[in-house]
Write an enzyme that holds these catalytic residues in place. Structure first.
Site, mmCIF file in Angstrom:
data_model
loop_
_atom_site.group_PDB
_atom_site.id
_atom_site.type_symbol
_atom_site.label_atom_id
_atom_site.label_comp_id
_atom_site.label_asym_id
_atom_site.label_seq_id
_atom_site.Cartn_x
_atom_site.Cartn_y
_atom_site.Cartn_z
ATOM 1 N N SER A 171 0.922 -1.433 -0.057
ATOM 2 C CA SER A 171 0.082 -0.030 0.444
ATOM 3 C C SER A 171 0.861 1.228 0.117
ATOM 4 O O SER A 171 0.538 2.178 -0.633
ATOM 5 C CB SER A 171 -1.262 -0.150 0.856
ATOM 6 O OG SER A 171 -1.992 -1.317 0.958
ATOM 7 N N GLN A 195 -5.527 4.841 -1.862
ATOM 8 C CA GLN A 195 -5.967 5.803 -1.054
ATOM 9 C C GLN A 195 -5.461 7.352 -1.808
ATOM 10 O O GLN A 195 -4.003 7.335 -2.414
ATOM 11 C CB GLN A 195 -5.863 5.744 0.148
ATOM 12 C CG GLN A 195 -6.197 7.073 1.135
ATOM 13 C CD GLN A 195 -5.572 7.815 1.378
ATOM 14 O OE1 GLN A 195 -4.633 7.317 1.774
ATOM 15 N NE2 GLN A 195 -6.088 8.894 3.051
ATOM 16 N N LYS A 197 -3.223 9.287 -0.481
ATOM 17 C CA LYS A 197 -1.902 9.802 0.169
ATOM 18 C C LYS A 197 -1.103 8.880 -0.933
ATOM 19 O O LYS A 197 0.793 9.187 -0.887
ATOM 20 C CB LYS A 197 -1.440 9.371 1.730
ATOM 21 C CG LYS A 197 -2.156 10.776 2.244
ATOM 22 C CD LYS A 197 -2.498 10.051 3.494
ATOM 23 C CE LYS A 197 -2.892 11.478 4.427
ATOM 24 N NZ LYS A 197 -2.592 11.172 5.770
ATOM 25 N N LYS A 198 -1.714 8.386 -1.133
ATOM 26 C CA LYS A 198 -0.491 7.357 -1.893
ATOM 27 C C LYS A 198 -0.092 7.239 -3.741
ATOM 28 O O LYS A 198 0.016 8.682 -3.874
ATOM 29 C CB LYS A 198 -1.325 5.320 -2.462
ATOM 30 C CG LYS A 198 -2.063 4.769 -1.163
ATOM 31 C CD LYS A 198 -0.958 4.737 0.381
ATOM 32 C CE LYS A 198 -1.694 3.419 0.993
ATOM 33 N NZ LYS A 198 -2.871 4.677 2.128
ATOM 34 N N GLN A 199 1.251 6.929 -3.345
ATOM 35 C CA GLN A 199 2.381 7.107 -4.713
ATOM 36 C C GLN A 199 1.225 7.387 -6.277
ATOM 37 O O GLN A 199 1.689 7.838 -6.706
ATOM 38 C CB GLN A 199 3.142 6.514 -4.863
ATOM 39 C CG GLN A 199 4.177 6.484 -3.598
ATOM 40 C CD GLN A 199 4.642 5.459 -2.911
ATOM 41 O OE1 GLN A 199 3.036 4.764 -2.640
ATOM 42 N NE2 GLN A 199 4.979 5.294 -2.004
#
Length: 428
Positions: A171, A195, A197-199
């Site tokens: 994640s 989500q 904030k993910k890369q």
């Protein structure tokens, strides 16, 4: 240097603007607008933007199967369900991770068994796995924490020796690589979160990848039905049940899939910017006592820096200056240094209370693990030293240099800070 801001001096830096993330582009807006104009806001099968996103993960990772879902948690739930856990099956999980790494095990009638982490990285320690083996152990789940890959060669070797499945929680690590392969390609099944904030982000979403057809079909049945189930659940074992599935709806929204598809195409550019920023900062921190860059172990080929860059505090190099005093002094200089705030799993009520259990087991059942909160010294050692700085994707050499100077200023005044703290003039 000038007087510390914490002691009444002028801050060295003007706080920088927060990182811009997620990075929504005009192309993303165009793709979403086109969906809306076509009225393409749901799919029953693998089609359109969902199919394009799944193909992107299959091709990037070289995986046989990819399944887009509505969250990383759903991807992990689907992965554990795919393993066909039976009541009482145990899954070894890191004690220091986000809750979704372990909690879906309960919903599959399994038991998460927490294990210690490496005190230098916060990542599951391969040396500690054997201590948690029982006749019920079925799998190991590992988190690639903050974009730093776990030692998958050692973890998978241990798992194969003992007949265990391996789940990778990727994640926080889109694009990371270790031992010559991308994360997500070392275990039996992997889960990625999309989500915000993910890369790679869909706002909310997730992707499961696997080469194992049985795991894939079970994952499809858990969260899909009708068209997708009939298309993809075709084995003699499960084919008759593909249409109904198991009643859950884990489909990703087409708008989210479109956003994630665009972000996946930009992933390498994002990671390159982060690598350059934090490679530069790490080289500067190497020359400053009291703080060290995140430990990069030999198996790591590529780091996919997540939302925070986490150097480690070395109190003994500053005469035992408390970490909270150090952090406060650095922040006063305009450097946005913080400390981790999320408790490890073994300190959460779900793992400490014998009177509560979210699964099918009753309190007092010997399959349920209750923790005191002091069992894992590696977790405690890592949390005690871990610091956080925000992650910028666009190259910011000026900011990296400024942060290093702010930290260096505080280190230069460490003795004065210790004296003030010893005299009770500073909060601990």
């Amino acid at each position: 240097m000038t007087r510390l801001a914490l002691l009444g001096g002028e801050p060295l830096l003007t706080p920088a603007e927060r990182p811009k993330w997620p990075n929504i582009t005009e192309e993303d807006i165009g793709a979403v607008t086109a969906l809306l104009r076509r009225g393409e806001i749901t799919y029953n099968g693998s089609e359109g933007e969902v199919q394009a996103l799944e193909n992107g993960y299959r091709e990037r990772l070289g995986a046989a199967h990819a399944l887009a879902v509505n969250s990383g948690t759903s991807a992990l739930h689907s992965a554990f369900f795919g393993l066909d856990l039976r009541p009482g099956d145990e899954v070894i999980a890191p004690a220091y991770t986000f809750l979704a790494t372990a909690m879906p095990v309960f919903t599959c009638n399994g038991v998460p068994v927490l294990a210690d982490v490496d005190p230098d990285t916060g990542i599951l320690d391969p040396d500690g796995l054997a201590a948690h083996l029982t006749p019920r152990t079925k799998a190991v789940v590992v988190t690639h924490l903050m974009g730093f890959p776990a030692d998958m060669e050692r973890i998978t070797a241990f798992a194969r020796e003992h007949g265990l499945a391996v789940v990778e929680d990727c994640s926080q690590a889109h694009g990371a690589e270790c031992s010559g392969r991308p994360v997500g390609r070392h275990g039996d099944v992997a889960a990625f979160s999309l989500q915000a904030k993910k890369q790679v982000t869909a706002g909310e979403g997730g992707v499961l990848v696997t080469d194992d057809r049985r795991i894939y079909e079970r994952a499809v049945m858990l969260g899909h039905c009708i068209d997708r189930g009939e298309e993809d659940v075709t084995s003699d074992e499960y084919g008759a049940y593909g249409r109904t599935g198991f009643g859950l709806n884990y489909r990703i929204h087409p708008v989210g899939a479109a956003l994630a598809r665009g972000a996946l195409a930009r992933l390498d550019t994002v990671l390159t910017g982060r690598e350059r920023n934090y490679g530069r900062l790490g080289a500067l921190l190497d020359d400053i006592p009291g703080i060290t860059p995140p430990v990069r172990q030999r198996h790591v080929d590529r780091v996919a820096h997540y939302v925070s860059y986490q150097p480690l505090y070395v109190a003994e190099e500053l005469g035992g200056l408390p970490v909270d005093v150090f952090t406060a002094a650095v922040r006063a200089e305009g450097v946005p240094l913080t400390r981790p705030t999320s408790p490890p799993l073994h300190r959460e009520a779900a793992f400490r209370s014998p009177s509560w259990h979210p699964g099918t087991y009753h309190p007092g059942d010997n399959t349920y693990r209750v923790y005191r909160g002091d069992e894992f010294p590696g977790v405690d050692a890592y949390i005690a030293r871990a610091l956080r700085l925000p992650t910028y994707s666009d190259e910011r050499p000026d900011l990296m240099d400024a942060w290093a100077e702010g930290i260096r200023k505080v280190v230069t005044h460490a003795e004065e800070l210790r004296d003030r703290h010893a005299a009770g003039a500073l909060a601990a």
